[in-house]
Design a protein around this motif. Structure first.
Motif, PDB file in Angstrom:
ATOM      1  N   LEU A  97      -0.699  -3.924 -25.938  1.00 50.97           N
ATOM      2  CA  LEU A  97      -1.291  -3.699 -24.622  1.00 50.97           C
ATOM      3  C   LEU A  97      -2.374  -2.643 -24.731  1.00 50.97           C
ATOM      4  CD1 LEU A  97       1.790  -3.613 -22.227  1.00 50.97           C
ATOM      5  CD2 LEU A  97       0.071  -5.401 -22.436  1.00 50.97           C
ATOM      6  N   PHE A  98      -3.523  -2.942 -24.174  1.00 52.96           N
ATOM      7  CA  PHE A  98      -4.609  -1.982 -24.025  1.00 52.96           C
ATOM      8  C   PHE A  98      -4.655  -1.616 -22.549  1.00 52.96           C
ATOM      9  CE2 PHE A  98      -5.632  -4.742 -27.565  1.00 52.96           C
ATOM     10  CZ  PHE A  98      -5.980  -3.842 -28.557  1.00 52.96           C
ATOM     11  N   THR A  99      -4.587  -0.340 -22.231  1.00 52.35           N
ATOM     12  CA  THR A  99      -4.547   0.060 -20.832  1.00 52.35           C
ATOM     13  C   THR A  99      -5.646   1.064 -20.506  1.00 52.35           C
ATOM     14  OG1 THR A  99      -2.991   1.872 -21.233  1.00 52.35           O
ATOM     15  CG2 THR A  99      -2.053  -0.282 -20.705  1.00 52.35           C
ATOM     16  N   VAL A 148      -0.185 -10.773   1.473  1.00 56.90           N
ATOM     17  CA  VAL A 148       0.127  -9.353   1.385  1.00 56.90           C
ATOM     18  C   VAL A 148      -0.947  -8.592   2.156  1.00 56.90           C
ATOM     19  CG1 VAL A 148       0.351  -7.373  -0.171  1.00 56.90           C
ATOM     20  CG2 VAL A 148       1.254  -9.610  -0.863  1.00 56.90           C
ATOM     21  N   ASP A 149      -0.537  -7.686   3.031  1.00 54.65           N
ATOM     22  CA  ASP A 149      -1.466  -6.882   3.820  1.00 54.65           C
ATOM     23  C   ASP A 149      -2.227  -5.925   2.901  1.00 54.65           C
ATOM     24  OD1 ASP A 149      -2.760  -5.163   5.578  1.00 54.65           O
ATOM     25  OD2 ASP A 149      -0.981  -4.690   6.749  1.00 54.65           O
ATOM     26  N   THR A 150      -3.551  -6.007   2.923  1.00 55.59           N
ATOM     27  CA  THR A 150      -4.387  -5.171   2.059  1.00 55.59           C
ATOM     28  C   THR A 150      -5.123  -4.074   2.834  1.00 55.59           C
ATOM     29  OG1 THR A 150      -6.249  -6.693   2.272  1.00 55.59           O
ATOM     30  CG2 THR A 150      -4.746  -7.049   0.409  1.00 55.59           C
ATOM     31  N   ALA A 151      -4.753  -3.869   4.093  1.00 55.91           N
ATOM     32  CA  ALA A 151      -5.467  -2.910   4.942  1.00 55.91           C
ATOM     33  C   ALA A 151      -5.362  -1.474   4.432  1.00 55.91           C
ATOM     34  CB  ALA A 151      -4.939  -2.982   6.370  1.00 55.91           C
ATOM     35  N   HIS A 152      -4.363  -1.179   3.620  1.00 59.86           N
ATOM     36  CA  HIS A 152      -4.149   0.188   3.138  1.00 59.86           C
ATOM     37  C   HIS A 152      -4.662   0.397   1.716  1.00 59.86           C
ATOM     38  CE1 HIS A 152      -1.706   0.756   6.691  1.00 59.86           C
ATOM     39  NE2 HIS A 152      -1.062  -0.336   6.374  1.00 59.86           N
ATOM     40  N   ILE A 153      -5.420  -0.544   1.206  1.00 58.74           N
ATOM     41  CA  ILE A 153      -5.980  -0.392  -0.130  1.00 58.74           C
ATOM     42  C   ILE A 153      -7.318   0.329  -0.026  1.00 58.74           C
ATOM     43  CG2 ILE A 153      -6.902  -1.593  -2.143  1.00 58.74           C
ATOM     44  CD1 ILE A 153      -4.766  -3.681  -1.778  1.00 58.74           C
ATOM     45  N   GLN A 154      -7.425   1.446  -0.754  1.00 57.42           N
ATOM     46  CA  GLN A 154      -8.647   2.242  -0.763  1.00 57.42           C
ATOM     47  C   GLN A 154      -9.531   1.783  -1.919  1.00 57.42           C
ATOM     48  OE1 GLN A 154      -7.539   6.372  -1.055  1.00 57.42           O
ATOM     49  NE2 GLN A 154      -5.971   6.173   0.513  1.00 57.42           N
ATOM     50  N   LYS A 155     -10.826   1.851  -1.721  1.00 50.66           N
ATOM     51  CA  LYS A 155     -11.790   1.503  -2.769  1.00 50.66           C
ATOM     52  C   LYS A 155     -12.602   2.740  -3.127  1.00 50.66           C
ATOM     53  CE  LYS A 155     -12.271  -3.180  -0.996  1.00 50.66           C
ATOM     54  NZ  LYS A 155     -13.218  -4.155  -0.437  1.00 50.66           N
ATOM     55  N   THR A 156     -11.932   3.727  -3.719  1.00 54.99           N
ATOM     56  CA  THR A 156     -12.605   4.994  -3.993  1.00 54.99           C
ATOM     57  C   THR A 156     -12.749   5.305  -5.476  1.00 54.99           C
ATOM     58  OG1 THR A 156     -10.525   6.225  -3.863  1.00 54.99           O
ATOM     59  CG2 THR A 156     -11.770   5.974  -1.817  1.00 54.99           C
ATOM     60  N   LEU A 157     -12.133   4.512  -6.339  1.00 53.91           N
ATOM     61  CA  LEU A 157     -12.210   4.792  -7.777  1.00 53.91           C
ATOM     62  C   LEU A 157     -13.518   4.293  -8.366  1.00 53.91           C
ATOM     63  CD1 LEU A 157      -8.603   3.759  -8.868  1.00 53.91           C
ATOM     64  CD2 LEU A 157      -9.461   6.050  -8.368  1.00 53.91           C
ATOM     65  N   PRO A 158     -13.973   4.921  -9.433  1.00 58.34           N
ATOM     66  CA  PRO A 158     -15.190   4.424 -10.087  1.00 58.34           C
ATOM     67  C   PRO A 158     -14.956   3.059 -10.743  1.00 58.34           C
ATOM     68  CG  PRO A 158     -14.288   6.330 -11.255  1.00 58.34           C
ATOM     69  CD  PRO A 158     -13.492   6.156 -10.015  1.00 58.34           C
ATOM     70  N   THR A 159     -13.764   2.856 -11.291  1.00 56.44           N
ATOM     71  CA  THR A 159     -13.406   1.607 -11.952  1.00 56.44           C
ATOM     72  C   THR A 159     -11.931   1.321 -11.691  1.00 56.44           C
ATOM     73  OG1 THR A 159     -14.960   2.125 -13.721  1.00 56.44           O
ATOM     74  CG2 THR A 159     -13.381   0.390 -14.172  1.00 56.44           C
ATOM     75  N   THR A 160     -11.584   0.068 -11.499  1.00 54.92           N
ATOM     76  CA  THR A 160     -10.199  -0.315 -11.262  1.00 54.92           C
ATOM     77  C   THR A 160      -9.394  -0.205 -12.554  1.00 54.92           C
ATOM     78  OG1 THR A 160     -10.907  -1.832  -9.525  1.00 54.92           O
ATOM     79  CG2 THR A 160      -8.714  -2.182 -10.432  1.00 54.92           C
ATOM     80  N   SER A 161      -8.183   0.332 -12.443  1.00 55.29           N
ATOM     81  CA  SER A 161      -7.299   0.419 -13.606  1.00 55.29           C
ATOM     82  C   SER A 161      -6.915  -0.982 -14.061  1.00 55.29           C
ATOM     83  CB  SER A 161      -6.025   1.194 -13.252  1.00 55.29           C
ATOM     84  OG  SER A 161      -6.335   2.522 -12.916  1.00 55.29           O
ATOM     85  N   LEU A 162      -6.664  -1.121 -15.368  1.00 55.08           N
ATOM     86  CA  LEU A 162      -6.271  -2.437 -15.868  1.00 55.08           C
ATOM     87  C   LEU A 162      -5.465  -2.321 -17.137  1.00 55.08           C
ATOM     88  CD1 LEU A 162      -8.043  -3.577 -18.547  1.00 55.08           C
ATOM     89  CD2 LEU A 162      -9.861  -3.356 -16.897  1.00 55.08           C
ATOM     90  N   ALA A 163      -4.782  -3.398 -17.468  1.00 55.31           N
ATOM     91  CA  ALA A 163      -4.079  -3.532 -18.742  1.00 55.31           C
ATOM     92  C   ALA A 163      -4.416  -4.902 -19.295  1.00 55.31           C
ATOM     93  CB  ALA A 163      -2.573  -3.394 -18.549  1.00 55.31           C
ATOM     94  N   MET A 164      -4.631  -4.961 -20.590  1.00 50.32           N
ATOM     95  CA  MET A 164      -4.922  -6.225 -21.241  1.00 50.32           C
ATOM     96  C   MET A 164      -3.936  -6.385 -22.388  1.00 50.32           C
ATOM     97  SD  MET A 164      -8.391  -7.617 -23.077  1.00 50.32           S
ATOM     98  CE  MET A 164      -8.339  -6.421 -24.398  1.00 50.32           C
ATOM     99  N   GLY A 165      -3.224  -7.501 -22.397  1.00 51.49           N
ATOM    100  CA  GLY A 165      -2.253  -7.765 -23.444  1.00 51.49           C
ATOM    101  C   GLY A 165      -2.771  -8.809 -24.414  1.00 51.49           C
ATOM    102  N   VAL A 166      -2.508  -8.592 -25.681  1.00 52.99           N
ATOM    103  CA  VAL A 166      -2.880  -9.545 -26.720  1.00 52.99           C
ATOM    104  C   VAL A 166      -1.611  -9.888 -27.494  1.00 52.99           C
ATOM    105  CG1 VAL A 166      -4.254  -9.922 -28.791  1.00 52.99           C
ATOM    106  CG2 VAL A 166      -5.200  -8.563 -26.910  1.00 52.99           C
ATOM    107  N   SER A 167      -1.273 -11.175 -27.548  1.00 52.56           N
ATOM    108  CA  SER A 167      -0.117 -11.637 -28.313  1.00 52.56           C
ATOM    109  C   SER A 167      -0.602 -12.398 -29.527  1.00 52.56           C
ATOM    110  CB  SER A 167       0.761 -12.556 -27.453  1.00 52.56           C
ATOM    111  OG  SER A 167       1.307 -11.846 -26.379  1.00 52.56           O
ATOM    112  N   CYS A 168      -0.061 -12.047 -30.679  1.00 53.17           N
ATOM    113  CA  CYS A 168      -0.448 -12.718 -31.923  1.00 53.17           C
ATOM    114  C   CYS A 168       0.751 -12.717 -32.863  1.00 53.17           C
ATOM    115  CB  CYS A 168      -1.641 -12.012 -32.553  1.00 53.17           C
ATOM    116  SG  CYS A 168      -2.249 -12.811 -34.042  1.00 53.17           S
ATOM    117  N   GLN A 169       1.182 -13.875 -33.261  1.00 50.71           N
ATOM    118  CA  GLN A 169       2.288 -14.036 -34.205  1.00 50.71           C
ATOM    119  C   GLN A 169       3.519 -13.237 -33.778  1.00 50.71           C
ATOM    120  OE1 GLN A 169       0.648 -13.081 -38.033  1.00 50.71           O
ATOM    121  NE2 GLN A 169      -0.589 -14.949 -38.111  1.00 50.71           N
TER     122      GLN A 169
END
Length: 112
Positions: free
Chosen positions: A80-82, A54-75
């Motif tokens: 989702l924590f976002t 995938v071409d990444t030439a148009h990805i900017q690195k200007t944010l203080p922190t990258t956005s993320l989501a973390m999922g936890v599955s239990c029983q």
């Protein structure tokens, strides 16, 4: 209280990345326009995209922190924590030509 995990998986997600990777695997030439941070998570995302052709030439690195989501599955339940930054990206589409565009969730004042 700590609950031991049986498995842990780290994967690159988000609409733009998922669609670009899927189409690249089908043989399409793809690129992602995104804004990430200057952190280890951003490096991981870029590495996966490059590995998936995938071409990444148009990805900017200007944010203080990258956005993320973390999922936890239990029983059979999943939580989702976002974390999403509120900054509005300013992409430059000058010179970009394409027959197709997939517009993923941009958040904020995306219509602008």
């Amino acid at each position: 209280m700590k609950i031991p995990a049986q498995t842990v998986t780290l994967s690159t997600g988000g609409g733009a990345c998922r669609i670009a990777i899927a189409l690249s695997r089908l043989g399409a030439k793809t690129a992602v326009f995104a804004d990430v941070g200057q952190d280890a998570l951003a490096q991981q995302i870029l590495s996966v995209l490059v590995e998936e052709n995938v071409d990444t030439a148009h990805i900017q690195k200007t944010l203080p922190t990258t956005s993320l989501a973390m999922g936890v599955s239990c029983q059979s339940e999943r939580t989702l924590f976002t974390y999403h930054t509120e900054e509005q990206p300013d992409f430059d589409f000058t010179g970009v030509t394409t027959d197709w565009v997939y517009l993923a969730a941009l958040g904020g004042d995306w219509e602008r």
